[in-house]
Design an enzyme around this catalytic site. Structure first.
Site, PDB file in Angstrom:
ATOM      1  N   HIS A 157      -6.248  -9.704   0.244  1.00  0.00           N
ATOM      2  CA  HIS A 157      -4.810  -9.368   0.186  1.00  0.00           C
ATOM      3  C   HIS A 157      -4.302  -9.493  -1.241  1.00  0.00           C
ATOM      4  O   HIS A 157      -4.482 -10.554  -1.856  1.00  0.00           O
ATOM      5  CB  HIS A 157      -4.031 -10.290   1.124  1.00  0.00           C
ATOM      6  CG  HIS A 157      -4.400 -10.086   2.567  1.00  0.00           C
ATOM      7  ND1 HIS A 157      -5.519 -10.674   3.111  1.00  0.00           N
ATOM      8  CD2 HIS A 157      -3.840  -9.324   3.534  1.00  0.00           C
ATOM      9  CE1 HIS A 157      -5.623 -10.281   4.387  1.00  0.00           C
ATOM     10  NE2 HIS A 157      -4.622  -9.468   4.661  1.00  0.00           N
ATOM     11  N   HIS A 210      -0.780   1.183   5.320  1.00  0.00           N
ATOM     12  CA  HIS A 210      -0.830  -0.073   6.084  1.00  0.00           C
ATOM     13  C   HIS A 210       0.517  -0.316   6.772  1.00  0.00           C
ATOM     14  O   HIS A 210       0.952  -1.445   6.906  1.00  0.00           O
ATOM     15  CB  HIS A 210      -1.190  -1.219   5.141  1.00  0.00           C
ATOM     16  CG  HIS A 210      -1.639  -2.481   5.820  1.00  0.00           C
ATOM     17  ND1 HIS A 210      -2.538  -2.509   6.856  1.00  0.00           N
ATOM     18  CD2 HIS A 210      -1.299  -3.793   5.593  1.00  0.00           C
ATOM     19  CE1 HIS A 210      -2.736  -3.765   7.246  1.00  0.00           C
ATOM     20  NE2 HIS A 210      -1.987  -4.568   6.491  1.00  0.00           N
ATOM     21  N   HIS A 222       4.607  -3.711   8.419  1.00  0.00           N
ATOM     22  CA  HIS A 222       3.600  -4.610   8.971  1.00  0.00           C
ATOM     23  C   HIS A 222       3.854  -5.101  10.397  1.00  0.00           C
ATOM     24  O   HIS A 222       3.585  -6.262  10.718  1.00  0.00           O
ATOM     25  CB  HIS A 222       3.439  -5.802   8.016  1.00  0.00           C
ATOM     26  CG  HIS A 222       2.035  -6.317   7.933  1.00  0.00           C
ATOM     27  ND1 HIS A 222       1.578  -7.367   8.710  1.00  0.00           N
ATOM     28  CD2 HIS A 222       0.978  -5.927   7.188  1.00  0.00           C
ATOM     29  CE1 HIS A 222       0.304  -7.605   8.413  1.00  0.00           C
ATOM     30  NE2 HIS A 222      -0.087  -6.738   7.506  1.00  0.00           N
ATOM     31  N   ASP A 252      -4.987  -5.606   1.009  1.00  0.00           N
ATOM     32  CA  ASP A 252      -3.906  -5.222   1.918  1.00  0.00           C
ATOM     33  C   ASP A 252      -2.557  -5.817   1.526  1.00  0.00           C
ATOM     34  O   ASP A 252      -2.494  -6.817   0.805  1.00  0.00           O
ATOM     35  CB  ASP A 252      -4.227  -5.717   3.336  1.00  0.00           C
ATOM     36  CG  ASP A 252      -5.304  -4.892   4.000  1.00  0.00           C
ATOM     37  OD1 ASP A 252      -6.005  -4.145   3.287  1.00  0.00           O
ATOM     38  OD2 ASP A 252      -5.459  -5.018   5.228  1.00  0.00           O
ATOM     39  N   ASP A 253      -1.524  -5.210   2.052  1.00  0.00           N
ATOM     40  CA  ASP A 253      -0.140  -5.739   2.101  1.00  0.00           C
ATOM     41  C   ASP A 253       0.645  -5.566   0.797  1.00  0.00           C
ATOM     42  O   ASP A 253       1.818  -5.859   0.762  1.00  0.00           O
ATOM     43  CB  ASP A 253      -0.080  -7.233   2.506  1.00  0.00           C
ATOM     44  CG  ASP A 253      -0.677  -7.485   3.892  1.00  0.00           C
ATOM     45  OD1 ASP A 253      -1.093  -6.505   4.537  1.00  0.00           O
ATOM     46  OD2 ASP A 253      -0.734  -8.655   4.310  1.00  0.00           O
TER      47      ASP A 253
HETATM   48 ZN    ZN Z   1      -1.870  -6.676   6.548  1.00  0.00          ZN
END
Ligand code: ZN
Length: 417
Positions: A384, A293, A297, A242-243
């Site tokens: 991540h 995503h 955020h 993620d991210d």
């Molecule tokens: Zn995230």
């Protein structure tokens, strides 16, 4: 006959068979080369010039002997030092003209007619220094066509469905040369569907024509929420990152995934895609899945539904502008969502079943421990790709899980089975 003599004979016979195969392949495949810098096409005495070859001229290579390449250029045969040539890079283009484009020996209007290209077929196109002309190759047919007869194709992803795989041929015909076999369940980019044949390219760069009915659409995951994965009989795991994308961490992760032939899913944020579009393209081109995503955020349960939709739509738009398709999944930041958000989505919502907490402890050993303790068939693992320590943990994670017999697949592959 003595045993060793028999073995020797067998090896000899095999070598001869192998050599024959190689020669056959070399004969069937027309070798296209490009001229590195201006040179002269010379006659058999290696001295008398026949014509000048401009840089980027495309030539056909017959053979190389003692440093001299025997080549053909616009119907004329001759010799050049082999160092003046290099492999020519081709791109794939679609034959679009309604009148079958004529392949000619050279770029003058009434040059020798070598053959016609089929509308909707895919051909290899080599850049030349010729204005308004392309040098093309279709099977053993090579020559020049008018540039306006060709256009850039659009592609879509499909799956090989035949259990024994699909034979790849150089032309759209059963008599075409058998180049390779793409195994069942391989994802391929389909460039055209032409008279029952599809031109496909796999992630391993195997390309050519296959029978179109041997392909199937990639099943779409059902809408809904997925958190515990889907219990699977086979040992499969979905690794998720993620991210990102991150310019260095994501690239290290991609290299490690490739080492283990592992596929993963990257839930990207729009603002980072905006900074590192090339990294997103690399993720996608390596055959991994892309999930949305949000743009930057936020906790979605603390903003309006309009703002939620803007976060999702803007991210979809930028991803599509780079890879040509929208993300196939959605993961809310912090796993925070409500019924309204879930019902406004057009793709499945996916959270996770194993949380490595890699963002918190920054310790590769703890990331590995969390995965060792939590993984099961069909689980979805959260990591991540913006932390160096996560990239550093990945080799030990993949080494451990592959020893356990797990196969690494995308989230969609887990949830569509
Ligand atoms: Zn995230």
């Amino acid at each position: 006959m003595k045993k060793w003599l028999f073995s020797l004979l067998a090896v000899l016979l095999l070598s001869i068979a192998f050599l024959n195969m190689e020669t056959k392949a070399a004969q069937n495949k027309t070798a296209v080369r490009t001229v590195v810098e201006e040179t002269y096409l010379l006659s058999e005495d290696y001295v008398t010039p026949i014509t000048a070859l401009p840089p980027k001229a495309i030539v056909l290579l017959h053979n190389v002997k003692a440093g001299w390449a025997h080549i053909e250029y616009k119907g004329q045969q001759g010799y050049v030092p082999s160092t003046t040539l290099k492999s020519a890079q081709a791109k794939l283009m679609l034959v679009s003209s309604k009148n079958p484009p004529i392949v000619r020996e050279s770029t003058v209007a009434q040059a020798k007619h070598l053959g016609n290209l089929y509308v909707n077929s895919i051909v290899h196109v080599y850049a030349t220094n010729e204005e308004n002309w392309y040098f093309v190759q279709y099977g053993n047919l090579t020559g020049y066509v008018i540039a306006t007869a060709l256009k850039t194709p659009t592609t879509k992803k499909m799956l090989v469905q035949r259990p024994d795989g699909l034979v790849v041929r150089d032309v759209a015909s059963k008599s075409g040369e058998n180049l390779s076999v793409i195994p069942a369940n391989t994802k391929v980019d389909v460039y055209t569907d032409f008279q029952g044949w599809a031109y496909v390219v796999s992630a391993q760069q195997v390309e050519g024509y296959v029978l179109a009915h041997g392909l199937k659409e990639i099943p779409m995951p059902k809408l809904g929420k997925y958190s515990q994965g889907v219990a699977t009989k086979t040992k499969r795991i979905a690794l998720t990152f993620d991210d990102g994308p991150h310019p260095t961490v994501t690239k290290q992760i991609l290299a490690t995934l490739e080492k283990y032939d592992a596929k993963a899913t990257f839930f990207v944020t729009g603002h980072r895609v905006n900074k590192s579009p090339k990294v997103l393209k690399e993720i996608y081109d390596a055959g991994h899945e892309i999930g949305n995503h949000t743009w930057n955020h936020p906790k979605l349960t603390q903003i309006s539904l309009n703002q939620v939709n803007a976060q999702i739509n803007e991210t979809n738009t930028i991803v599509k502008s780079i890879i040509g398709e929208e993300p196939t999944l959605f993961r809310p930041p912090y796993g925070a969502y409500n019924k309204e958000i879930l019902s406004s989505l057009s793709v499945p919502l996916v959270t996770w079943s194993v949380d490595t907490l890699d963002w918190q402890h920054h310790m590769p050993a703890k990331t590995l421990k969390a995965i060792q303790n939590g993984s099961y068939n069909g689980s979805i693992i959260l990591m991540h790709d913006i932390h160096q320590t996560t990239a550093d943990a990945l080799d030990s994670v993949l080494s451990y899980l592959s020893k356990q017999g797990y196969e690494f697949v995308t989230v969609s592959e887990i949830i569509t089975q």
